[in-house]
Write a protein that holds these residues in place. Structure first.
Motif, PDB file in Angstrom:
ATOM      1  N   LYS A  32     -60.309  35.904   3.169  1.00 47.51           N
ATOM      2  CA  LYS A  32     -60.883  34.607   2.957  1.00 47.51           C
ATOM      3  C   LYS A  32     -59.986  33.594   3.218  1.00 47.51           C
ATOM      4  CE  LYS A  32     -63.407  31.753  -0.621  1.00 47.51           C
ATOM      5  NZ  LYS A  32     -63.690  31.755  -1.975  1.00 47.51           N
ATOM      6  N   PRO A  33     -60.363  32.824   4.215  1.00 49.63           N
ATOM      7  CA  PRO A  33     -59.348  31.790   4.693  1.00 49.63           C
ATOM      8  C   PRO A  33     -59.085  30.655   3.903  1.00 49.63           C
ATOM      9  CG  PRO A  33     -61.338  31.570   5.978  1.00 49.63           C
ATOM     10  CD  PRO A  33     -61.982  32.428   4.841  1.00 49.63           C
ATOM     11  N   GLU A  34     -57.725  30.462   3.831  1.00 47.83           N
ATOM     12  CA  GLU A  34     -57.066  29.317   3.102  1.00 47.83           C
ATOM     13  C   GLU A  34     -57.437  27.867   3.652  1.00 47.83           C
ATOM     14  OE1 GLU A  34     -55.142  29.650   0.431  1.00 47.83           O
ATOM     15  OE2 GLU A  34     -55.531  31.849   0.396  1.00 47.83           O
ATOM     16  N   ARG A  35     -57.848  27.095   2.433  1.00 47.84           N
ATOM     17  CA  ARG A  35     -58.136  25.693   2.911  1.00 47.84           C
ATOM     18  C   ARG A  35     -57.123  24.805   2.290  1.00 47.84           C
ATOM     19  NH1 ARG A  35     -63.965  24.788   0.731  1.00 47.84           N
ATOM     20  NH2 ARG A  35     -62.874  22.682   0.451  1.00 47.84           N
ATOM     21  N   HIS A  36     -56.741  23.759   3.171  1.00 45.96           N
ATOM     22  CA  HIS A  36     -55.638  22.797   2.644  1.00 45.96           C
ATOM     23  C   HIS A  36     -56.262  22.238   1.339  1.00 45.96           C
ATOM     24  CE1 HIS A  36     -53.536  19.046   2.794  1.00 45.96           C
ATOM     25  NE2 HIS A  36     -52.362  19.724   3.312  1.00 45.96           N
ATOM     26  N   PRO A  37     -55.379  21.607   0.174  1.00 44.97           N
ATOM     27  CA  PRO A  37     -55.833  21.306  -1.023  1.00 44.97           C
ATOM     28  C   PRO A  37     -56.482  20.074  -0.837  1.00 44.97           C
ATOM     29  CG  PRO A  37     -53.535  21.848  -1.204  1.00 44.97           C
ATOM     30  CD  PRO A  37     -53.923  22.292   0.456  1.00 44.97           C
ATOM     31  N   ASP A  38     -56.309  19.142   0.146  1.00 36.67           N
ATOM     32  CA  ASP A  38     -56.747  17.959   0.272  1.00 36.67           C
ATOM     33  C   ASP A  38     -58.310  17.995   1.200  1.00 36.67           C
ATOM     34  OD1 ASP A  38     -54.824  16.770  -0.898  1.00 36.67           O
ATOM     35  OD2 ASP A  38     -53.819  16.283   0.900  1.00 36.67           O
ATOM     36  N   ASP A  39     -58.522  19.300   1.558  1.00 33.26           N
ATOM     37  CA  ASP A  39     -59.833  19.424   2.156  1.00 33.26           C
ATOM     38  C   ASP A  39     -60.986  19.541   1.233  1.00 33.26           C
ATOM     39  OD1 ASP A  39     -61.912  19.972   3.916  1.00 33.26           O
ATOM     40  OD2 ASP A  39     -61.023  22.216   4.544  1.00 33.26           O
ATOM     41  N   PHE A  40     -61.562  18.388   0.557  1.00 37.29           N
ATOM     42  CA  PHE A  40     -62.698  18.377  -0.107  1.00 37.29           C
ATOM     43  C   PHE A  40     -64.117  18.374   0.521  1.00 37.29           C
ATOM     44  CE2 PHE A  40     -65.299  16.844  -3.537  1.00 37.29           C
ATOM     45  CZ  PHE A  40     -65.236  17.631  -4.472  1.00 37.29           C
TER      46      PHE A  40
ATOM     47  N   SER B 109     -68.271   8.262  -8.784  1.00 29.68           N
ATOM     48  CA  SER B 109     -66.722   8.958  -8.844  1.00 29.68           C
ATOM     49  C   SER B 109     -66.685  10.123  -9.014  1.00 29.68           C
ATOM     50  CB  SER B 109     -65.935   8.302 -10.101  1.00 29.68           C
ATOM     51  OG  SER B 109     -66.283   8.552 -11.380  1.00 29.68           O
ATOM     52  N   VAL B 110     -65.716  10.837  -8.561  1.00 29.89           N
ATOM     53  CA  VAL B 110     -65.610  12.518  -8.414  1.00 29.89           C
ATOM     54  C   VAL B 110     -64.232  12.603  -9.073  1.00 29.89           C
ATOM     55  CG1 VAL B 110     -65.229  14.436  -6.972  1.00 29.89           C
ATOM     56  CG2 VAL B 110     -66.918  12.761  -6.712  1.00 29.89           C
ATOM     57  N   ASP B 111     -64.213  13.266 -10.210  1.00 29.13           N
ATOM     58  CA  ASP B 111     -62.815  13.567 -10.813  1.00 29.13           C
ATOM     59  C   ASP B 111     -62.417  15.137 -10.665  1.00 29.13           C
ATOM     60  OD1 ASP B 111     -60.682  14.189 -12.665  1.00 29.13           O
ATOM     61  OD2 ASP B 111     -61.745  13.259 -14.418  1.00 29.13           O
ATOM     62  N   LYS B 112     -61.738  15.357  -9.497  1.00 31.47           N
ATOM     63  CA  LYS B 112     -61.418  16.882  -9.221  1.00 31.47           C
ATOM     64  C   LYS B 112     -60.634  17.463 -10.206  1.00 31.47           C
ATOM     65  CE  LYS B 112     -60.970  15.412  -4.406  1.00 31.47           C
ATOM     66  NZ  LYS B 112     -60.288  15.312  -3.199  1.00 31.47           N
ATOM     67  N   GLU B 113     -59.916  16.772 -11.007  1.00 26.42           N
ATOM     68  CA  GLU B 113     -58.975  17.550 -12.091  1.00 26.42           C
ATOM     69  C   GLU B 113     -59.723  17.951 -13.039  1.00 26.42           C
ATOM     70  OE1 GLU B 113     -55.674  16.147 -14.987  1.00 26.42           O
ATOM     71  OE2 GLU B 113     -55.238  15.467 -12.861  1.00 26.42           O
ATOM     72  N   ASN B 114     -60.805  17.140 -13.593  1.00 28.08           N
ATOM     73  CA  ASN B 114     -61.592  17.605 -14.789  1.00 28.08           C
ATOM     74  C   ASN B 114     -62.926  18.192 -14.388  1.00 28.08           C
ATOM     75  OD1 ASN B 114     -59.806  16.852 -16.799  1.00 28.08           O
ATOM     76  ND2 ASN B 114     -60.262  14.714 -16.235  1.00 28.08           N
ATOM     77  N   LYS B 115     -63.174  18.601 -13.046  1.00 30.58           N
ATOM     78  CA  LYS B 115     -64.517  18.621 -12.342  1.00 30.58           C
ATOM     79  C   LYS B 115     -65.545  17.799 -13.012  1.00 30.58           C
ATOM     80  CE  LYS B 115     -64.707  22.717 -10.670  1.00 30.58           C
ATOM     81  NZ  LYS B 115     -65.079  24.196 -10.355  1.00 30.58           N
ATOM     82  N   LYS B 116     -65.664  16.757 -12.876  1.00 30.35           N
ATOM     83  CA  LYS B 116     -66.867  15.657 -13.390  1.00 30.35           C
ATOM     84  C   LYS B 116     -67.397  14.904 -12.114  1.00 30.35           C
ATOM     85  CE  LYS B 116     -64.792  15.452 -18.037  1.00 30.35           C
ATOM     86  NZ  LYS B 116     -64.624  14.242 -19.127  1.00 30.35           N
ATOM     87  N   LEU B 117     -68.712  14.489 -12.340  1.00 30.37           N
ATOM     88  CA  LEU B 117     -69.133  13.838 -11.082  1.00 30.37           C
ATOM     89  C   LEU B 117     -70.132  12.914 -11.733  1.00 30.37           C
ATOM     90  CD1 LEU B 117     -69.952  13.244  -8.032  1.00 30.37           C
ATOM     91  CD2 LEU B 117     -71.863  14.712  -8.610  1.00 30.37           C
ATOM     92  N   GLU B 118     -69.473  11.494 -11.651  1.00 28.51           N
ATOM     93  CA  GLU B 118     -70.186  10.281 -12.270  1.00 28.51           C
ATOM     94  C   GLU B 118     -71.246   9.728 -11.076  1.00 28.51           C
ATOM     95  OE1 GLU B 118     -69.908   6.282 -14.381  1.00 28.51           O
ATOM     96  OE2 GLU B 118     -67.834   7.205 -13.788  1.00 28.51           O
ATOM     97  N   VAL B 119     -72.317   9.822 -11.605  1.00 32.17           N
ATOM     98  CA  VAL B 119     -73.497   9.186 -10.715  1.00 32.17           C
ATOM     99  C   VAL B 119     -74.305   8.092 -11.308  1.00 32.17           C
ATOM    100  CG1 VAL B 119     -73.929  11.379  -9.567  1.00 32.17           C
ATOM    101  CG2 VAL B 119     -75.289  10.934 -11.471  1.00 32.17           C
ATOM    102  N   ASP B 120     -74.986   7.447 -10.635  1.00 31.50           N
ATOM    103  CA  ASP B 120     -76.036   6.244 -10.856  1.00 31.50           C
ATOM    104  C   ASP B 120     -77.492   6.586 -10.397  1.00 31.50           C
ATOM    105  OD1 ASP B 120     -77.021   4.107 -12.021  1.00 31.50           O
ATOM    106  OD2 ASP B 120     -76.090   2.664 -10.652  1.00 31.50           O
ATOM    107  N   LEU B 121     -78.167   7.338 -10.868  1.00 31.96           N
ATOM    108  CA  LEU B 121     -79.125   7.817 -10.169  1.00 31.96           C
ATOM    109  C   LEU B 121     -80.401   6.638 -10.155  1.00 31.96           C
ATOM    110  CD1 LEU B 121     -79.509  11.780 -11.555  1.00 31.96           C
ATOM    111  CD2 LEU B 121     -78.700  10.869  -9.508  1.00 31.96           C
TER     112      LEU B 121
END
Length: 173
Positions: free
Chosen positions: A91-99, A152-164
């Motif tokens: 599996k290829p390694e990805r840079h941590p900032d490559d989101f 917003s995207v909270d990568k640390e807590n794996k949360k995605l806030e949306v305004d649908l």
């Protein structure tokens, strides 16, 4: 090797010609950097190794390849629609900032109006946009993943806030 020791890269989508050539459709983002010397096809819930004789990558997430000992369309046909895997060691390694937007799979979605909606179980890629799928009240809530809806995207807590858009969630209730 079993499924826990491997990662999914795509599936055999069709045969081509009479000499056993098959088309591999990639569902793995970084398919261009994969080593395609050995592929593991899921057959009867087991991963069976197939050695690649030759392959040609295409820009539309596909590759045409010849597999060792698959030298006729009659031998290639049973491989169609089989899932293809590779060992985790390849599996290829990805840079941590490559989101990437597809990395949102597994994130918990919070809407500003409705609160917690659930976890994203799938991210579909369509020509115009990406669409998230969230199990919600015994249905699959689907919504586009774009800058207008993502707050917003909270990568640390794996949360995605949306305004649908107003009324979208009500359609799935």
């Amino acid at each position: 090797m079993d499924l826990a020791e491997s990662f999914y890269i795509g599936y055999i989508s069709k045969t081509r010609g009479l000499k056993g050539e098959v088309q591999l459709f990639f569902e793995f983002d970084d398919y261009k950097v994969l080593e395609l010397d050995v592929l593991y096809l899921e057959i009867d819930c087991k991963l069976v190794p197939f050695f690649v004789d030759s392959f040609k990558l295409h820009s539309n997430s596909t590759a045409y390849l010849f597999l060792e000992d698959v030298d006729h369309v009659d031998k290639a046909q049973p491989l169609v629609r089989k899932k293809v895997y590779q060992p985790n060691s390849k599996k290829p390694e990805r840079h941590p900032d490559d989101f990437r937007i597809t990395d949102l799979k597994g994130y918990t979605v919070y809407d500003q109006r409705y609160g917690e909606l659930g976890e994203i179980i799938e991210v579909h890629e369509y020509p115009q946009q990406y669409v998230a799928v969230v199990p919600y009240k015994f249905n699959e809530l689907m919504f586009p993943l774009n800058d207008e809806l993502i707050v917003s995207v909270d990568k640390e807590n794996k949360k995605l806030e949306v305004d649908l858009p107003e009324g979208l969630v009500d359609v799935y209730s």
